[in-house]
Design a protein around this motif. Sequence first.
Motif, mmCIF file in Angstrom:
data_model
loop_
_atom_site.group_PDB
_atom_site.id
_atom_site.type_symbol
_atom_site.label_atom_id
_atom_site.label_comp_id
_atom_site.label_asym_id
_atom_site.label_seq_id
_atom_site.Cartn_x
_atom_site.Cartn_y
_atom_site.Cartn_z
ATOM 1 N N ASN A 67 -45.664 -52.243 11.619
ATOM 2 C CA ASN A 67 -44.866 -52.546 10.431
ATOM 3 C C ASN A 67 -43.475 -51.934 10.486
ATOM 4 O O ASN A 67 -42.483 -52.563 10.106
ATOM 5 C CB ASN A 67 -45.581 -52.030 9.175
ATOM 6 C CG ASN A 67 -46.862 -52.794 8.884
ATOM 7 O OD1 ASN A 67 -47.067 -53.871 9.428
ATOM 8 N ND2 ASN A 67 -47.700 -52.236 8.035
ATOM 9 N N SER A 68 -43.402 -50.712 10.979
ATOM 10 C CA SER A 68 -42.133 -49.984 10.938
ATOM 11 C C SER A 68 -41.307 -50.115 12.204
ATOM 12 O O SER A 68 -40.149 -49.692 12.229
ATOM 13 C CB SER A 68 -42.399 -48.500 10.675
ATOM 14 O OG SER A 68 -43.215 -47.953 11.716
ATOM 15 N N GLY A 69 -41.894 -50.663 13.269
ATOM 16 C CA GLY A 69 -41.142 -50.756 14.516
ATOM 17 C C GLY A 69 -42.020 -51.055 15.711
ATOM 18 O O GLY A 69 -42.802 -52.004 15.701
ATOM 19 N N ILE A 70 -41.943 -50.202 16.737
ATOM 20 C CA ILE A 70 -42.630 -50.465 18.007
ATOM 21 C C ILE A 70 -43.415 -49.225 18.431
ATOM 22 O O ILE A 70 -42.892 -48.102 18.417
ATOM 23 C CB ILE A 70 -41.614 -50.847 19.097
ATOM 24 C CG1 ILE A 70 -40.995 -52.220 18.782
ATOM 25 C CG2 ILE A 70 -42.274 -50.864 20.477
ATOM 26 C CD1 ILE A 70 -39.893 -52.638 19.737
ATOM 27 N N LEU A 71 -44.673 -49.439 18.792
ATOM 28 C CA LEU A 71 -45.518 -48.401 19.364
ATOM 29 C C LEU A 71 -45.467 -48.540 20.882
ATOM 30 O O LEU A 71 -45.824 -49.587 21.431
ATOM 31 C CB LEU A 71 -46.963 -48.548 18.863
ATOM 32 C CG LEU A 71 -48.017 -47.656 19.533
ATOM 33 C CD1 LEU A 71 -47.762 -46.185 19.218
ATOM 34 C CD2 LEU A 71 -49.422 -48.082 19.108
ATOM 35 N N THR A 72 -45.019 -47.499 21.575
ATOM 36 C CA THR A 72 -44.930 -47.566 23.033
ATOM 37 C C THR A 72 -46.283 -47.256 23.663
ATOM 38 O O THR A 72 -47.206 -46.755 23.003
ATOM 39 C CB THR A 72 -43.891 -46.561 23.566
ATOM 40 O OG1 THR A 72 -44.406 -45.231 23.423
ATOM 41 C CG2 THR A 72 -42.571 -46.695 22.821
ATOM 42 N N LYS A 73 -46.386 -47.545 24.945
ATOM 43 C CA LYS A 73 -47.634 -47.271 25.666
ATOM 44 C C LYS A 73 -47.877 -45.765 25.835
ATOM 45 O O LYS A 73 -48.975 -45.364 26.216
ATOM 46 C CB LYS A 73 -47.619 -47.967 27.027
ATOM 47 C CG LYS A 73 -47.718 -49.491 26.935
ATOM 48 C CD LYS A 73 -47.830 -50.126 28.296
ATOM 49 C CE LYS A 73 -47.922 -51.657 28.198
ATOM 50 N NZ LYS A 73 -49.176 -52.090 27.566
ATOM 51 N N LYS A 74 -46.875 -44.960 25.554
ATOM 52 C CA LYS A 74 -47.063 -43.508 25.574
ATOM 53 C C LYS A 74 -47.495 -42.968 24.214
ATOM 54 O O LYS A 74 -47.595 -41.759 24.014
ATOM 55 C CB LYS A 74 -45.775 -42.829 26.028
ATOM 56 C CG LYS A 74 -45.484 -43.020 27.513
ATOM 57 C CD LYS A 74 -44.319 -42.148 27.955
ATOM 58 C CE LYS A 74 -44.100 -42.249 29.468
ATOM 59 N NZ LYS A 74 -42.984 -41.368 29.913
ATOM 60 N N PRO A 120 -49.327 -57.531 21.035
ATOM 61 C CA PRO A 120 -50.183 -57.211 19.883
ATOM 62 C C PRO A 120 -49.348 -56.788 18.675
ATOM 63 O O PRO A 120 -48.370 -56.048 18.803
ATOM 64 C CB PRO A 120 -51.042 -56.038 20.393
ATOM 65 C CG PRO A 120 -51.066 -56.220 21.875
ATOM 66 C CD PRO A 120 -49.724 -56.781 22.237
ATOM 67 N N GLY A 121 -49.736 -57.286 17.517
ATOM 68 C CA GLY A 121 -49.015 -56.957 16.299
ATOM 69 C C GLY A 121 -47.796 -57.811 16.036
ATOM 70 O O GLY A 121 -47.087 -57.599 15.043
ATOM 71 N N PHE A 122 -47.549 -58.777 16.906
ATOM 72 C CA PHE A 122 -46.392 -59.652 16.697
ATOM 73 C C PHE A 122 -46.518 -60.335 15.323
ATOM 74 O O PHE A 122 -47.543 -60.882 14.965
ATOM 75 C CB PHE A 122 -46.313 -60.706 17.801
ATOM 76 C CG PHE A 122 -45.130 -61.622 17.676
ATOM 77 C CD1 PHE A 122 -43.906 -61.256 18.188
ATOM 78 C CD2 PHE A 122 -45.243 -62.847 17.030
ATOM 79 C CE1 PHE A 122 -42.796 -62.080 18.068
ATOM 80 C CE2 PHE A 122 -44.144 -63.689 16.904
ATOM 81 C CZ PHE A 122 -42.924 -63.303 17.422
ATOM 82 N N GLY A 123 -45.457 -60.292 14.564
ATOM 83 C CA GLY A 123 -45.472 -60.884 13.234
ATOM 84 C C GLY A 123 -45.753 -59.893 12.121
ATOM 85 O O GLY A 123 -45.666 -60.246 10.937
ATOM 86 N N THR A 124 -46.101 -58.653 12.483
ATOM 87 C CA THR A 124 -46.401 -57.655 11.454
ATOM 88 C C THR A 124 -45.200 -56.803 11.086
ATOM 89 O O THR A 124 -45.267 -56.024 10.137
ATOM 90 C CB THR A 124 -47.540 -56.729 11.918
ATOM 91 O OG1 THR A 124 -47.107 -55.975 13.064
ATOM 92 C CG2 THR A 124 -48.786 -57.536 12.282
ATOM 93 N N PHE A 125 -44.131 -56.934 11.823
ATOM 94 C CA PHE A 125 -42.941 -56.099 11.605
ATOM 95 C C PHE A 125 -42.328 -56.417 10.238
ATOM 96 O O PHE A 125 -42.090 -57.576 9.890
ATOM 97 C CB PHE A 125 -41.931 -56.368 12.727
ATOM 98 C CG PHE A 125 -40.651 -55.585 12.623
ATOM 99 C CD1 PHE A 125 -40.664 -54.209 12.509
ATOM 100 C CD2 PHE A 125 -39.422 -56.239 12.656
ATOM 101 C CE1 PHE A 125 -39.478 -53.485 12.431
ATOM 102 C CE2 PHE A 125 -38.235 -55.536 12.591
ATOM 103 C CZ PHE A 125 -38.267 -54.146 12.477
ATOM 104 N N ASN A 126 -42.064 -55.367 9.442
ATOM 105 C CA ASN A 126 -41.517 -55.553 8.099
ATOM 106 C C ASN A 126 -40.006 -55.751 8.090
ATOM 107 O O ASN A 126 -39.437 -56.153 7.068
ATOM 108 C CB ASN A 126 -41.863 -54.345 7.217
ATOM 109 C CG ASN A 126 -43.332 -54.329 6.828
ATOM 110 O OD1 ASN A 126 -43.985 -55.373 6.793
ATOM 111 N ND2 ASN A 126 -43.863 -53.147 6.563
ATOM 112 N N GLY A 127 -39.353 -55.457 9.214
ATOM 113 C CA GLY A 127 -37.916 -55.635 9.294
ATOM 114 C C GLY A 127 -37.545 -57.065 9.655
ATOM 115 O O GLY A 127 -38.314 -58.010 9.471
#
Length: 552
Positions: free
Chosen positions: A327-334, A159-166
């Motif tokens: 956008n800023s990185g990765i949200l973990t499952k925690k 989910p969110g693949f392609g939204t990363f600003n980096g």
Amino acid sequence: MMAEETAGQPKVVIIGAGVGGLSYAIALKTQLGCRNFTIYEKGDEVGGCWRANTYPGCSSDVEIHWYSLSTDLNPNWNKSHGLQPEIQEYWIALSKKHNLYPRLVFNTKVISAEWSDVHGRYDIISEEILTGRKIRDTAEIVISAVGVLEIPKIPSEIPGFGTFNGFSFHSAEWPQGLDLRHKRVAVIGNASSGAQFVPHLAADPSIQLVNFIRTPVWFNQRPHILYSDSAKWAFANIPFVMRLHRAYIMFKFDWPSLWSQSPAARERRRQAMQQYILDNTPSKYHDHVIPTYPPGCKRTVADSGYIKSLSLPNVTLNFDGIEQIVNSGILTKKGEILPFDVIVYATGFIGDQYPVHVKGLNGITVQGYYDAHEGPTGYYGTAIPDIPNFYMLAGPNTGTPTSTLFVEEVQISYSLQLVKPVLDGLASAFTVKAGPTDAYNAKLQARLSRSVHSHCYSWQRTGGIGKIFNPFPWGVTLWWWWLRRPNWAHYTVIGGKRWARKRRIEGVFGLLKVSACVLLSLAYARRAALLPLFHGRLRGLKATIVSTLMHP
């Protein structure tokens, strides 16, 4: 001059200029004297995976003297495992040595190859990568050298693949000149590629690296050993030294596959690998780094510095799982958001899809045949029923923990025996029969169902849990033995009357040679009985010859 050399000769098209395609072209020239072939390559240079994979630390898993072409060994490898630039240079040099560049068409991707019953050849459509222009060609024979790991697996399902600003990319598409100094880098995956480039990135303390791991892998200790100048001199100047060294490497790799390991031996291996991992990783990771599946189910990763790098202060392993890319990185499952400048996908390749539309007899396509058999399937990973004059390198169930190049060289020697009668004008086409193909795959899958490969989720299985389509579950010595010559009864020949007649005549002369040897032996042992025996054998041979020539 090229047109004069190839006029009237059946044509061969090779798809791909990786190590398999180049090896096939070299064999066509040196063994069969064939000049009428074209190699289509989607990239701008030869080398295949060694052209495409330029990430730091990219190297061969197998010792390089066994991952070299048997007809063109190199005594000057710098160390036991070749690095990407050196391997790429080797294949460029071979392409120049054998004058392959005039036969190469770069930046061109083969889109389709369809067999014409009327003309007895393939109609081929290619596309220029840079312009999109379509190119049409024909060939009596098509060689698939696209490789197994040809299509990078991009984890677009996250989910969110392609939204990363980096900046993000797959490890097989490493950007040239990439500067990661003072960057926060996320690496998703820790298998073969990730385990090679992570220690090289981690060596720069200004890079803050987080390696996201979904499933831990088993590691083998595999140090890269430098060859001394005296060793290189011996390889180059003392007869058979380099060949014996190569044979030793093969024996070392293949010996374990020739014998079934006892449960006790497999457990000792597991414990040794587990202890190696635990002894060399920080204790805070010990609850996460030991796989739950048995060694060998997934590909065992060669450790050339990865495990040691995990103790560096700028390296962190994350086992929390990825909930989403933001956008800023990765949200973990925690629920933790980790900011990054760069995301590298070391997520492997797609192995169960064939990338080219190839159609043979009765509307059969390669991918259609795969789908009908619940995953990639072939006859010894080399031929497919109802697809004439089409031979694959590194096809289904040809994966081994040894040298891929050796496996492909065996396939090349095998298929050249089928190609030669077509090039010589003795037959129009050969196609493998469905019955022998099904029988081989039944034996293959029965063996695999009892192997470690059935005990885990893996890219080597359709959909991760289905048919096991990549491993060859026996030793490569057996692979060589089975493919040393075709079983002609397993093939249907089209337009092969002259070829069949030639085989019968060769059979007669073979019988004559054997009989002559037998007679000479008997003459030596029992001279007194030679004459009547000779007359009797002569009458039998005469009858055989007359029968053969009267019934071509």
